[in-house]
Motif scaffolding. Sequence first.
Motif, mmCIF file in Angstrom:
data_model
loop_
_atom_site.group_PDB
_atom_site.id
_atom_site.type_symbol
_atom_site.label_atom_id
_atom_site.label_comp_id
_atom_site.label_asym_id
_atom_site.label_seq_id
_atom_site.Cartn_x
_atom_site.Cartn_y
_atom_site.Cartn_z
ATOM 1 N N PHE A 197 75.558 37.968 24.062
ATOM 2 C CA PHE A 197 76.006 37.335 25.296
ATOM 3 C C PHE A 197 77.239 37.997 25.887
ATOM 4 C CE2 PHE A 197 73.178 34.168 23.630
ATOM 5 C CZ PHE A 197 72.471 33.845 24.769
ATOM 6 N N GLY A 198 77.679 39.089 25.290
ATOM 7 C CA GLY A 198 78.746 39.879 25.879
ATOM 8 C C GLY A 198 78.244 40.717 27.044
ATOM 9 N N ARG A 199 76.941 40.866 27.168
ATOM 10 C CA ARG A 199 76.354 41.635 28.284
ATOM 11 C C ARG A 199 76.107 40.714 29.467
ATOM 12 N NH1 ARG A 199 73.016 44.026 23.824
ATOM 13 N NH2 ARG A 199 71.655 42.274 24.268
ATOM 14 N N VAL A 200 76.330 41.231 30.647
ATOM 15 C CA VAL A 200 76.252 40.426 31.868
ATOM 16 C C VAL A 200 74.838 39.900 32.106
ATOM 17 C CG1 VAL A 200 76.495 40.506 34.375
ATOM 18 C CG2 VAL A 200 78.187 41.607 32.930
ATOM 19 N N LEU A 201 73.835 40.712 31.941
ATOM 20 C CA LEU A 201 72.464 40.280 32.235
ATOM 21 C C LEU A 201 71.970 39.215 31.269
ATOM 22 C CD1 LEU A 201 70.730 43.617 33.251
ATOM 23 C CD2 LEU A 201 71.512 41.760 34.723
ATOM 24 N N TYR B 49 72.699 31.814 31.759
ATOM 25 C CA TYR B 49 73.530 30.689 31.329
ATOM 26 C C TYR B 49 74.530 30.297 32.410
ATOM 27 C CZ TYR B 49 72.097 29.891 26.555
ATOM 28 O OH TYR B 49 71.397 29.521 25.445
ATOM 29 N N LEU B 50 75.105 31.288 33.068
ATOM 30 C CA LEU B 50 76.038 31.009 34.147
ATOM 31 C C LEU B 50 75.347 30.246 35.274
ATOM 32 C CD1 LEU B 50 78.888 31.417 35.248
ATOM 33 C CD2 LEU B 50 78.087 33.544 36.268
ATOM 34 N N LEU B 51 74.136 30.651 35.625
ATOM 35 C CA LEU B 51 73.372 29.947 36.664
ATOM 36 C C LEU B 51 73.034 28.519 36.227
ATOM 37 C CD1 LEU B 51 70.973 32.767 37.862
ATOM 38 C CD2 LEU B 51 72.932 31.814 39.083
ATOM 39 N N MET B 52 72.729 28.346 34.948
ATOM 40 C CA MET B 52 72.415 27.006 34.460
ATOM 41 C C MET B 52 73.648 26.100 34.524
ATOM 42 S SD MET B 52 70.755 25.796 30.859
ATOM 43 C CE MET B 52 72.096 26.479 29.931
ATOM 44 N N SER C 234 63.557 28.724 30.459
ATOM 45 C CA SER C 234 63.409 30.177 30.592
ATOM 46 C C SER C 234 64.312 30.904 29.611
ATOM 47 C CB SER C 234 63.736 30.620 32.020
ATOM 48 O OG SER C 234 62.881 30.007 32.933
ATOM 49 N N ILE C 235 65.536 30.419 29.470
ATOM 50 C CA ILE C 235 66.460 31.016 28.505
ATOM 51 C C ILE C 235 65.921 30.839 27.086
ATOM 52 C CG2 ILE C 235 68.757 30.769 27.481
ATOM 53 C CD1 ILE C 235 69.719 30.005 30.330
ATOM 54 N N THR C 236 65.378 29.669 26.792
ATOM 55 C CA THR C 236 64.832 29.409 25.463
ATOM 56 C C THR C 236 63.642 30.323 25.168
ATOM 57 O OG1 THR C 236 65.541 27.112 25.607
ATOM 58 C CG2 THR C 236 63.866 27.629 23.962
ATOM 59 N N VAL C 237 62.751 30.475 26.137
ATOM 60 C CA VAL C 237 61.589 31.354 25.950
ATOM 61 C C VAL C 237 62.050 32.791 25.729
ATOM 62 C CG1 VAL C 237 59.608 32.370 27.142
ATOM 63 C CG2 VAL C 237 59.940 29.894 27.168
ATOM 64 N N PHE C 238 62.991 33.247 26.529
ATOM 65 C CA PHE C 238 63.507 34.612 26.374
ATOM 66 C C PHE C 238 64.160 34.797 25.003
ATOM 67 C CE2 PHE C 238 66.933 37.738 26.845
ATOM 68 C CZ PHE C 238 66.173 38.855 27.179
ATOM 69 N N PHE C 239 64.967 33.816 24.596
ATOM 70 C CA PHE C 239 65.626 33.889 23.291
ATOM 71 C C PHE C 239 64.598 33.953 22.160
ATOM 72 C CE2 PHE C 239 67.419 31.741 19.553
ATOM 73 C CZ PHE C 239 68.496 32.573 19.296
ATOM 74 N N LEU C 240 63.568 33.123 22.241
ATOM 75 C CA LEU C 240 62.544 33.129 21.194
ATOM 76 C C LEU C 240 61.755 34.431 21.181
ATOM 77 C CD1 LEU C 240 61.249 29.455 21.434
ATOM 78 C CD2 LEU C 240 62.652 30.459 19.628
ATOM 79 N N LEU C 241 61.526 35.015 22.355
ATOM 80 C CA LEU C 241 60.827 36.298 22.419
ATOM 81 C C LEU C 241 61.646 37.408 21.765
ATOM 82 C CD1 LEU C 241 59.269 36.387 25.995
ATOM 83 C CD2 LEU C 241 58.039 36.506 23.831
ATOM 84 N N VAL C 242 62.938 37.426 22.049
ATOM 85 C CA VAL C 242 63.782 38.517 21.568
ATOM 86 C C VAL C 242 64.220 38.305 20.122
ATOM 87 C CG1 VAL C 242 66.011 39.664 21.924
ATOM 88 C CG2 VAL C 242 64.577 39.082 23.877
ATOM 89 N N GLU C 243 64.754 37.143 19.812
ATOM 90 C CA GLU C 243 65.358 36.917 18.503
ATOM 91 C C GLU C 243 64.358 36.531 17.417
ATOM 92 O OE1 GLU C 243 68.543 37.469 17.664
ATOM 93 O OE2 GLU C 243 68.871 38.220 19.699
ATOM 94 N N MET C 244 63.377 35.749 17.764
ATOM 95 C CA MET C 244 62.443 35.249 16.749
ATOM 96 C C MET C 244 61.176 36.095 16.662
ATOM 97 S SD MET C 244 64.062 32.853 15.499
ATOM 98 C CE MET C 244 65.278 31.612 15.768
ATOM 99 N N ASP C 245 61.049 37.060 17.552
ATOM 100 C CA ASP C 245 59.890 37.959 17.567
ATOM 101 C C ASP C 245 58.572 37.181 17.634
ATOM 102 O OD1 ASP C 245 58.858 40.515 17.693
ATOM 103 O OD2 ASP C 245 58.493 40.609 15.530
ATOM 104 N N ALA C 246 58.561 36.157 18.460
ATOM 105 C CA ALA C 246 57.356 35.341 18.629
ATOM 106 C C ALA C 246 56.550 35.874 19.813
ATOM 107 C CB ALA C 246 57.743 33.890 18.875
ATOM 108 N N THR C 247 55.286 35.505 19.878
ATOM 109 C CA THR C 247 54.461 35.912 21.010
ATOM 110 C C THR C 247 54.649 34.929 22.158
ATOM 111 O OG1 THR C 247 52.552 34.635 20.268
ATOM 112 C CG2 THR C 247 52.740 36.903 19.454
#
Length: 170
Positions: free
Chosen positions: A23-27, A32-35, A103-116
């Motif tokens: 979360f140190g990266r802007v993108l 989260y900032l928008l939320m 959307s943040i949750t789906v993205f997090f699960l895609l990246v961190e949990m390596d889920a489909t």
Amino acid sequence: MTVFLLVLQIWWTSFGVLQEAAFGRVLVFLPYLLMFLALYLACAFALPDPDWTPGTTPESPAQKSGTSPASTSALDLEVFYFSASHRRWFFGTLIAIIVLFESITVFFLLVEMDATLLSILAGRWVALSVVPAVLALPIVSDRRWIHGVVGLLAFGGAVFDLFQASPIGG
């Protein structure tokens, strides 16, 4: 009260997540900032400005007397709550918060949990489709019973999610 529980839920779940190095990266931080901005707007839309006046209607006694509605009576919170502009902005902002959070949750699960993507969407279909559809009902209707049912469902869902996210709930 439901918005307060939504604030607690987002704060509780975001506190640990936002301490991650990613979360140190802007993108990564921007959603989260928008939320949080949408959450601030929902709190701001909950109550009217002191100088708010309802739209003029043909049966308005203030319109018949030729005076402004603000000068004839105190601020009526019921009229404000059921006004079309308030319903559109307040509940639309709540829908935006839910969509951003999911959307943040789906993205997090895609990246961190390596889920489909299909497995994630299968597990979150209620939050992505049913919840926004239910929150859209008060936008199109000013019936008290619809607002009451949606309010109770939102309150119950917020309490349930808050306990699901806490260490007490598992």
